[in-house]
Design an enzyme around this catalytic site. Structure first.
Site, short mmCIF file in Angstrom:
data_model
loop_
_atom_site.label_atom_id
_atom_site.label_comp_id
_atom_site.label_asym_id
_atom_site.label_seq_id
_atom_site.Cartn_x
_atom_site.Cartn_y
_atom_site.Cartn_z
N GLY A 177 -29.10 2.11 -21.63
CA GLY A 177 -28.83 1.03 -22.57
C GLY A 177 -29.36 1.36 -23.95
O GLY A 177 -29.37 2.53 -24.35
N GLU A 178 -29.78 0.34 -24.68
CA GLU A 178 -30.35 0.45 -26.05
C GLU A 178 -29.29 0.79 -27.09
O GLU A 178 -29.54 0.71 -28.29
CB GLU A 178 -31.45 1.54 -26.13
N GLY A 179 -28.11 1.26 -26.64
CA GLY A 179 -27.10 1.79 -27.55
C GLY A 179 -27.02 3.31 -27.47
O GLY A 179 -26.31 3.94 -28.25
#
Lengths: 350, 350
Positions: A314-316
């Site tokens: 995740g997180e980008g």
């Protein structure tokens, strides 16, 4: 929110065709750069610009907490959400490294962390609430709160479009957030929770069983309306998921391409898609997450991921990585020589 | 050639383990960056350096012609080979664009083009012969010529390793070269020619039938020995394929990671692998080509491609694109904060 949705129009086929003409005239066999060519066509159509640019890139990482962590559905304690936000601001997280590698800025947004950061340089403070409520006991948010989350994303997208950013990526941080994402996947794809729920950051088989049961119970208790994406977001969603949905709506209304990260971001994308299906034209799916519910959501929207690297952070991070490939697609389109320029024979003899 | 092969040793498990230790201490759930982590571990083991660097990158694009084009098995006339070489030197081809995007230099090698370039700035003139002979009528090369091609690749790899280049990519240009590559795939994987032969740059269904028949006939006529990769390269291979095999041997002997492009490069990699299976430890498979024989060769070597973007251009384009992902793997390993540094809780509770 309604204004923004009203401004979203589908991309025009004529731009796809014009871009295709240029691609077919470049020094390569027709179609031989595969998905890079598809990316180039789509960028032209999204921007309605025959020579688009991606020079300014931003990944928006929305952070929020989840009341449902009370149920013991996550591998990490919820304190990790603010700790990781501070890690993002110091530049030490995966998203920082991969965004730097892609030449993208990371914009960290506190949209719903259950922690008082005070005045931290670099953090975009747009807190809608201090974490959602526990969806196992009632709705995660009120409808107004959910709308506020979406409008926060729209506001950010509008601001960065105005600042001249040419491509957005979405990202998330929130301990427990695979649980609402799986719940959204179940309700909006119509699949049973067990088919769209995975191990998140790494829970045991036993905890996975509990997680599925919590999701099933939350859906039964709150009865989200699958025909009303905002209702789904409010009852079983999360603040960061709403923010991501808003960024996508805002991106589409500004004709800015938006790269959807992994599982949580795709839950946000599915909310945005169900609010306005035309948003699909503006989305790129970054990668195929390890989370089992991801594929069902991508299929529902009709997106094919660019990368498949067994990632689930995740997180980008996936969005940042995919930006390089998207930029590669644009560069071959803009920078390769045509047959005429290069004096290369383009007649096919066989 | 024998000296070089003698210097190749398998990578050491202890470096994989040491790298894993660092990866598990970074601020992310264990394993959540998937193949990026695998790439990082392998880079450490290949270089035997706990903090390796990839700052200098080169893609070697070997160009050669093929006598078998007489049989009408290619979509383009063979004049396109030198035309594309000149396009590479002017910077207008796909490989130029994608190598620039990856921060890699393109080294264009004339190893067997049937054209006299004279003195062209930027071209590495290492011509072994002016195109191979028509393998439908006899061996493509003599054994000595095949060895010379491999030694040319080794020499280039040694030279660039000495200059401080830290990662190599392989690439090819040669009208007709999917035909010898499919022939190599058939002989070295043991599959029928029809299962490993595709449409190359885009021939018709009818021409595809002819291409398969030509490959079958060439194998029957020349009887390459599947237990002797140099014999296979000589009888049904190509100069550029030999050069690529040589670069891989040279890379492995210098402990330099080498990124294998698509179908033709993988034919070269399979030759190198059959000469010395330890070379596998030093290879990264860039992408999954559209050419149907590619998968069988990757499986034979035991490589899983990094990208899958429906590409089939060759030149090293896939290798250049994959270099960015490989560098991303290294950067997360080197640049991410550890749990301790970031003050993030790493205790898993569930």
């Amino acid at each position: 929110m309604k204004d923004t949705i009203g401004k979203i129009s589908p991309v025009k086929e004529e731009f796809i065709e014009k871009a295709q003409k240029r691609l077919d005239n470049l020094t390569k066999p027709p179609g031989s750069l595969g998905r890079l060519e598809e990316i180039a066509r789509r960028l032209v159509a999204i921007t309605e610009n025959m020579m688009p640019s991606l020079d300014k890139k931003a990944v928006f990482t929305f952070a929020g907490d989840h009341g449902v962590t009370e149920e013991g559905i996550s591998a990490y304690p919820k304190e990790v959400t603010p700790q990781m936000v501070l890690n993002f601001l110091r530049g030490g997280a995966g998203i920082n490294v991969l965004a730097r590698h892609a030449g993208a800025d990371v914009v960290v947004v506190d949209i719903g962390v259950d922690y008082d950061f005070g005045d931290v340089p670099g953090l975009l403070d747009m807190k809608v609430m201090r974490g959602t409520k526990n969806m196992a006991k009632g709705p995660a948010m009120t409808r107004d709160e959910a709308i506020k989350c979406v409008e926060t994303g729209i506001e950010i997208a509008n601001g960065y479009a105005k600042k001249g950013y040419k491509i957005f990526g979405t990202g998330d941080m929130g301990i427990g957030n695979t649980t609402p994402s799986s719940a959204i996947a179940a309700v909006l794809t119509g699949k049973p929770a067990s088919e769209v729920t995975g191990r998140g950051t790494g829970i045991s088989a036993e905890s996975l069983g509990k997680k599925v049961a919590v999701i099933e119970a939350a859906i039964k208790l709150n009865r989200p309306d699958p025909g009303d994406a905002v209702d789904v977001l409010a009852k079983i969603g999360g603040t960061e998921i709403g923010g991501i949905a808003g960024v996508i709506l805002g991106a589409a209304s500004n004709r800015v391409p938006v790269v959807i990260d992994g599982f949580i971001s795709t839950a946000g994308a599915l909310i945005a898609y169900c609010m306005e299906p035309k948003t699909k034209d503006y989305m790129f799916a970054a990668h195929n997450s390890v989370e089992i519910g991801h594929k069902a959501m991508l299929e529902k929207i009709g997106l094919k991921p660019i990368l498949d690297l067994d990632m689930r952070l995740g997180e980008g991070t996936g969005a940042a990585l995919a930006m390089h490939i998207i930029e590669a697609g644009l560069k071959i389109y803009k920078e390769m020589a045509t047959f005429g320029e290069a004096g290369v024979t383009d007649e096919i003899i066989n």
